[in-house]
Structure formats: structure tokens, C-alpha cells
Design an enzyme around this catalytic site. Structure first.
Site, short mmCIF file in Angstrom:
data_model
loop_
_atom_site.label_atom_id
_atom_site.label_comp_id
_atom_site.label_asym_id
_atom_site.label_seq_id
_atom_site.Cartn_x
_atom_site.Cartn_y
_atom_site.Cartn_z
CE LYS A 31 -0.71 15.36 4.06
NZ LYS A 31 -0.83 15.69 2.62
CG ASP A 87 -4.00 17.15 -4.02
OD1 ASP A 87 -4.23 18.19 -4.67
OD2 ASP A 87 -3.39 17.17 -2.95
CD GLU A 143 -5.68 14.30 -0.92
OE1 GLU A 143 -4.98 15.32 -1.10
OE2 GLU A 143 -6.49 14.18 0.02
CE LYS A 193 -4.50 20.50 -1.57
NZ LYS A 193 -3.14 20.04 -1.22
CG ASP A 234 -2.61 13.24 0.76
OD1 ASP A 234 -2.24 12.76 -0.33
OD2 ASP A 234 -2.54 14.45 1.03
#
Length: 326
Positions: free
Chosen positions: A109, A189, A165, A213, A139
Site C-alpha cells: 500500500k 481497481d 494499482e 472483486k 496499490d
């Protein structure tokens, strides 16, 4: 969408739990989860508390699919997964990585509010030092502006990133970052799972691959349709689910015709408790496709307080009404 059961059937099947985290993730140290004991198996309805009912209703559609219809037949029985390193201090990186088994791929992250690019570079460097041969991906959760993203990816590219991401929040911005020539592939995403049109990012040529997802997209079958229509490589990820929710992500990854990347389905390792006696965690860098059932003793041990249970049941009822009216 799967046939919607009556609200009373969902309420009768519902159990709400609070699962403690090993490390803060998305700003929380406890994850609230509503589980449903359906005729086809256990299902999870756990949209983050800040999501509105319209967005959360897609998560309920996914839960109904899992609990009342079941999943498509798999084309593979083992899913490679990545470890996840939240936006922790560099000194915490070894401890976080230690919770995962046989790490071959790591998602890190970055762009955390209140932190700097120097913090991100240090964190990625710490992971690279700990795992010289691992595939690394970052991400940003849309946390950068376009100029910030271009500068950040230029600084992070030397660590050998697999992809970045959602570096910026908008599809237009993704296209601009992708065109900037940083040498880092761009993955979408939020621009897929939060968009009213999840295929817009593919039509705009704004990403090299997409993150999918099951829950936010309305279920495994809906996600499979989106991947097929997008025509881009897909990475299956989770939303900080219990093992029951991870099972849906595993079902999606198992049903994809192609699976070129490790999936983000290892987040149960970030929790210090779960609802299954045999949690859906990686062994040797992957997860075997299998069924998952919530254990009555664990449900009782981690049961949510009455006021939080009522909050979730009220949310379930509102989302059910939205699905019934659609």
C-alpha cells in the site's frame, strides 16, 4: 442476479461478527462482517461501513449468489496469492510479511494520507530487501494526482514493479499516467468496481489490466462477464473478507479462463481471528479451492454487540429492498 430470497429468510440466516486485525488496514483494527447460512453454503455480506446502500446492495447480490445458488465449476484447483503490506512503517514490514506463508508476490500500500513519497519508497525498499526475488506491486487506492503518480512511479520503478494499482482516482487520469511512459503497468481497481460502467476503463484504454472483486461487482458470474467483455488480463482480489468471503474470490479466480497474475486473496492472514476452523490462508504461496463453513463456536466467540448486529440487519433490509425494486 440470482433469485432474491425473502427478507425473512436472510434475517434468519444472518450472523454478525467482529474480527480483530493484526495490523491496521483501511484505518480499522476490527472488521465487522455479516455472514449468511444459505442452502448452498455460507456467504458473506460485508461492504465497508462508509459505503452507501446503493453500492452495498451489489455486495448483497454477491452474497445471495454464494449462499443460495453456489459458484460456477472451477477450471483450476489452486490459486496463487500475494501477500499484502499495509501502509506501515518500514520497521513493521518483517512482522507483516511473517504472517504470510511462502511469499512469492507482495502488494504494498502506498499514497496513504498523511504520509510522503519518501515513506512509500522506504516501505517498498524494505520489502524488496526482505524478498529479493518476489514480484512486487503497489496499490495507491487513487491517492495521487496525475503529476504525483508519474513522479512516484518513476521513483518506485527501479524496484521492479509488476504493476501499479489505481494510482489516480479517475479513468481519464489513469489514461494520462499510462501514457506518461513510467515503465510501470497500470491496473484499474476502483475505476472498475465503483464505476456505474465497469467497462469504461477498458474502452478508454486507461489500464493494462483490471482488478476484479466478486462482492463489489455483484457476484462471481457478474465478475466473469465483466472480465470477458473487458478483454484485459484480470487479477482477483478481496475486500478484507473473512474466510467465507475469500471463498467467493477463490471461486472467481478458479473459474477465470486465464489467470496470469497472483491474486489478492491472502488478507485473512492480516486478521488475528476468523470464523472458520481451517481459515482460507495461503500455503506454499497459494490457496486450494475448497468449501468453507463458519464454526458455531467461533461465531459465538466473535459475535458483534447487539447494537452493531442491529445496524447490520437494518442495512441488510435496506439493501434487500433496493434489490427487490431493481
Amino acid at each position: 442476479m440470482s433469485a432474491l430470497p425473502p427478507l425473512d429468510a436472510l434475517l434468519d440466516a444472518a450472523r454478525v461478527v467482529v474480527l480483530p486485525m493484526r495490523v491496521k488496514f483501511r484505518g480499522v483494527l476490527e472488521r465487522e462482517v455479516l455472514l449468511l447460512d444459505g442452502p448452498a453454503g455460507w456467504a458473506e455480506f460485508s461492504p465497508f461501513v462508509e459505503y452507501d446502500d446503493a453500492e452495498a446492495s451489489r455486495w448483497l447480490a454477491a452474497a445471495v449468489e454464494a449462499g443460495w445458488e453456489g459458484f460456477p465449476e472451477p477450471v483450476r484447483n489452486w490459486i496463487p496469492v500475494n501477500a499484502t503490506v499495509p501502509a506501515v512503517a518500514t520497521a513493521e514490514v518483517p512482522r507483516v510479511l511473517g504472517a504470510f506463508d511462502a511469499v512469492h508476490t507482495v502488494k504494498i500500500k502506498v499514497a496513504e494520507r498523511g504520509q510522503s513519497l519518501a515513506d512509500d519508497v522506504a516501505r517498498v525498499a524494505a520489502v524488496r530487501e526482505a524478498l529479493p526475488g518476489a514480484a512486487l506491486r503497489v496499490d495507491a487506492n487513487g491517492g495521487w494526482t496525475v503529476p504525483e503518480a508519474v513522479a512516484a512511479l518513476a521513483a518506485l520503478a527501479p524496484f521492479g514493479l509488476e504493476y501499479a494499482e489505481q494510482p489516480v482516482p479517475t479513468i481519464e487520469g489513469l489514461a494520462q499516467v499510462r501514457a506518461a511512459g513510467t515503465g510501470v503497468l497500470i491496473a484499474a481497481d476502483e475505476s472498475v468496481r465503483k464505476a456505474t460502467d465497469p467497462l469504461a476503463v477498458a474502452r478508454a484504454g486507461a489500464a493494462d489490466l483490471i482488478i476484479v472483486k466478486a462482492a463489489p461487482l455483484g457476484g462471481v458470474r457478474k465478475a466473469l462477464e465483466i472480465v470477458a467483455e473487458a478483454g484485459l488480463p484480470a487479477v482477483v482480489s478481496s475486500a478484507l473478507d473473512s474466510s467465507v468471503g475469500i471463498r467467493a474470490g477463490v471461486a472467481l479466480a478458479a473459474a477465470l479462463p486465464e489467470l496470469p497474475y497472483a491474486c489478492g486473496l491472502g488478507t485473512v492472514a492480516l486478521m488475528s481471528a476468523d470464523v472458520a476452523l481451517e481459515p482460507m490462508v495461503a500455503h506454499d504461496g497459494g490457496i486450494t479451492v475448497r468449501t468453507v463453513a463458519a464454526d458455531p463456536g467461533l461465531l459465538a466467540r466473535h459475535a458483534a454487540p447487539a447494537e452493531r448486529t442491529r445496524w447490520w440487519l437494518d442495512r441488510l433490509a435496506r439493501c434487500h429492498a433496493l434489490l427487490a425494486a431493481s
